[in-house]
Design a protein around this motif. Structure first.
Motif, PDB file in Angstrom:
ATOM      1  N   ASN A  90       0.819  -1.218   0.000  1.00  0.00           N
ATOM      2  CA  ASN A  90       0.000   0.000   0.000  1.00  0.00           C
ATOM      3  C   ASN A  90       0.854   1.271   0.000  1.00  0.00           C
ATOM      4  N   GLY A  91       2.023   1.185  -0.641  1.00  0.00           N
ATOM      5  CA  GLY A  91       2.916   2.337  -0.730  1.00  0.00           C
ATOM      6  C   GLY A  91       3.719   2.596   0.515  1.00  0.00           C
ATOM      7  N   ASN A  92       3.451   1.864   1.583  1.00  0.00           N
ATOM      8  CA  ASN A  92       4.138   2.078   2.863  1.00  0.00           C
ATOM      9  C   ASN A  92       5.438   1.290   2.872  1.00  0.00           C
ATOM     10  N   VAL A  93       6.424   1.783   2.117  1.00  0.00           N
ATOM     11  CA  VAL A  93       7.665   1.052   1.932  1.00  0.00           C
ATOM     12  C   VAL A  93       8.798   2.047   1.667  1.00  0.00           C
ATOM     13  N   SER A  94       9.979   1.748   2.166  1.00  0.00           N
ATOM     14  CA  SER A  94      11.142   2.608   1.935  1.00  0.00           C
ATOM     15  C   SER A  94      11.908   2.124   0.711  1.00  0.00           C
TER      16      SER A  94
ATOM     17  N   GLU B 295      13.995  -0.887   1.485  1.00  0.00           N
ATOM     18  CA  GLU B 295      13.218  -2.131   1.478  1.00  0.00           C
ATOM     19  C   GLU B 295      13.017  -2.647   0.058  1.00  0.00           C
ATOM     20  N   ILE B 296      12.742  -1.734  -0.861  1.00  0.00           N
ATOM     21  CA  ILE B 296      12.546  -2.135  -2.255  1.00  0.00           C
ATOM     22  C   ILE B 296      13.837  -2.728  -2.801  1.00  0.00           C
ATOM     23  N   GLU B 297      14.964  -2.087  -2.490  1.00  0.00           N
ATOM     24  CA  GLU B 297      16.263  -2.610  -2.932  1.00  0.00           C
ATOM     25  C   GLU B 297      16.482  -4.034  -2.415  1.00  0.00           C
ATOM     26  N   GLN B 298      16.242  -4.216  -1.138  1.00  0.00           N
ATOM     27  CA  GLN B 298      16.520  -5.507  -0.512  1.00  0.00           C
ATOM     28  C   GLN B 298      15.611  -6.614  -1.041  1.00  0.00           C
ATOM     29  N   ASN B 299      14.365  -6.277  -1.351  1.00  0.00           N
ATOM     30  CA  ASN B 299      13.390  -7.305  -1.710  1.00  0.00           C
ATOM     31  C   ASN B 299      13.222  -7.518  -3.210  1.00  0.00           C
TER      32      ASN B 299
ATOM     33  N   LEU C  78       8.051   9.177 -12.267  1.00  0.00           N
ATOM     34  CA  LEU C  78       8.353   9.641 -10.920  1.00  0.00           C
ATOM     35  C   LEU C  78       9.503   8.833 -10.348  1.00  0.00           C
ATOM     36  N   THR C  79      10.119   9.334  -9.294  1.00  0.00           N
ATOM     37  CA  THR C  79      11.078   8.516  -8.567  1.00  0.00           C
ATOM     38  C   THR C  79      10.305   7.458  -7.780  1.00  0.00           C
ATOM     39  N   PRO C  80      10.943   6.346  -7.415  1.00  0.00           N
ATOM     40  CA  PRO C  80      10.224   5.338  -6.623  1.00  0.00           C
ATOM     41  C   PRO C  80       9.713   5.887  -5.301  1.00  0.00           C
ATOM     42  N   LYS C  81      10.455   6.809  -4.696  1.00  0.00           N
ATOM     43  CA  LYS C  81      10.031   7.379  -3.412  1.00  0.00           C
ATOM     44  C   LYS C  81       8.742   8.178  -3.585  1.00  0.00           C
TER      45      LYS C  81
END
Length: 272
Positions: A173-177, A180-184, A202-205
């Motif tokens: 739900n967009g609640n991610v850093s 976290e995206i890099e790691q997963n 857009l940027t991922p952030k």
């Protein structure tokens, strides 16, 4: 603002296009509109008579002035007015849908628009316009759009790893850093930035922030009695003040003033 009539694209197009919308304003009527960031790009094609007028602005400047445009991701609200007689056809692309169909760089459309011919080719844009004008029935116009987009489906790798990144963000739900995206997902920050800017705009952030806000309003729509503190906790914000900051940024009002907005129309847009 009256809600647009919603149409689903043909099954083969549903991984590219979220939905179509058709909105009609009768002659003599006037409707202001306001749209927060949607985490989507789109086409807007005005096929009504020349008597109507559509104005659209972002950050105090014209967002578009032409009758048929491609619009990119936005990070600020879009607002304006429609004065009848107006008939607008809206195409809501999935986050990477426009890029996958047309190969364009979505970073060039961020907080901006281009005339449709710059994206699809002038000859193709003119032909599409002529066909839509010649068939005023909504069902027939949707069939014309389905045919137009279906011809642009390209053979792609069986597994698109970038789409799995979007799935990961959506499942959270967009609640991610970003870490976290890099790691997963196994993508480096630099690679994520490059792919997101080109394919999404857009940027991922920023995309994750807008998507989280979108989920917040969708949750509020289905839980209207929830308190602001509960809403912040349920949708992954640190606290109520953190949530309020994004409400003010994307809706230009405080949470308590949201009743002043046309939330029916806003919720329609956010549910694409």
């Amino acid at each position: 603002m009256p809600k647009p009539e919603t149409y689903l694209p043909a099954p083969a197009l549903q991984e590219y296009i979220a939905s179509y919308g058709v909105i009609e304003i009768p002659e003599g009527e006037f409707h202001p509109y306001f749209s927060p960031p949607l985490a989507l790009s789109g086409f807007i094609i005005n096929v009504g008579s020349n008597h109507g007028k559509v104005s659209c602005k972002i950050d105090g400047r014209d967002f578009f002035t032409e009758s048929a445009v491609a619009t990119g991701q936005v990070t600020s609200p879009v607002y304006g007015e429609m004065r009848g007689e107006v008939k607008s056809i809206l195409v809501f692309f999935k986050p990477t849908g426009m890029h996958r169909l047309f190969g364009n760089d979505l970073s060039e459309l961020t907080n901006d628009s281009k005339i449709l011919g710059e994206i699809v080719g002038n000859e193709e844009a003119d032909l599409l316009w002529e066909r839509l004008i010649s068939q005023p029935g909504k069902a027939e116009q949707i069939e014309i759009l389905d045919e137009f987009f279906s011809k642009r489906i390209k053979a792609e790798p069986q597994q698109d790893h970038f789409e799995s990144i979007l799935d990961y963000i959506h499942n959270k739900n967009g609640n991610v850093s970003i870490s976290e995206i890099e790691q997963n997902t196994g993508f480096s920050r630099k690679t994520l930035e490059r792919h997101f800017r080109k394919k999404v705009g857009l940027t991922p952030k920023v995309y994750s922030q807008i998507y989280q806000f979108k989920c917040l309003l969708n949750f509020l729509e289905t839980h209207p009695e929830i308190t602001w503190t509960q809403l912040a906790n349920q949708t992954g914000y640190f606290d109520q003040s953190h949530m309020s900051r994004y409400v003010k940024e994307y809706l230009q009002v405080s949470p308590n003033s949201m009743v002043k907005l046309d939330m029916d129309f806003i919720n329609y847009l956010l549910n694409r």
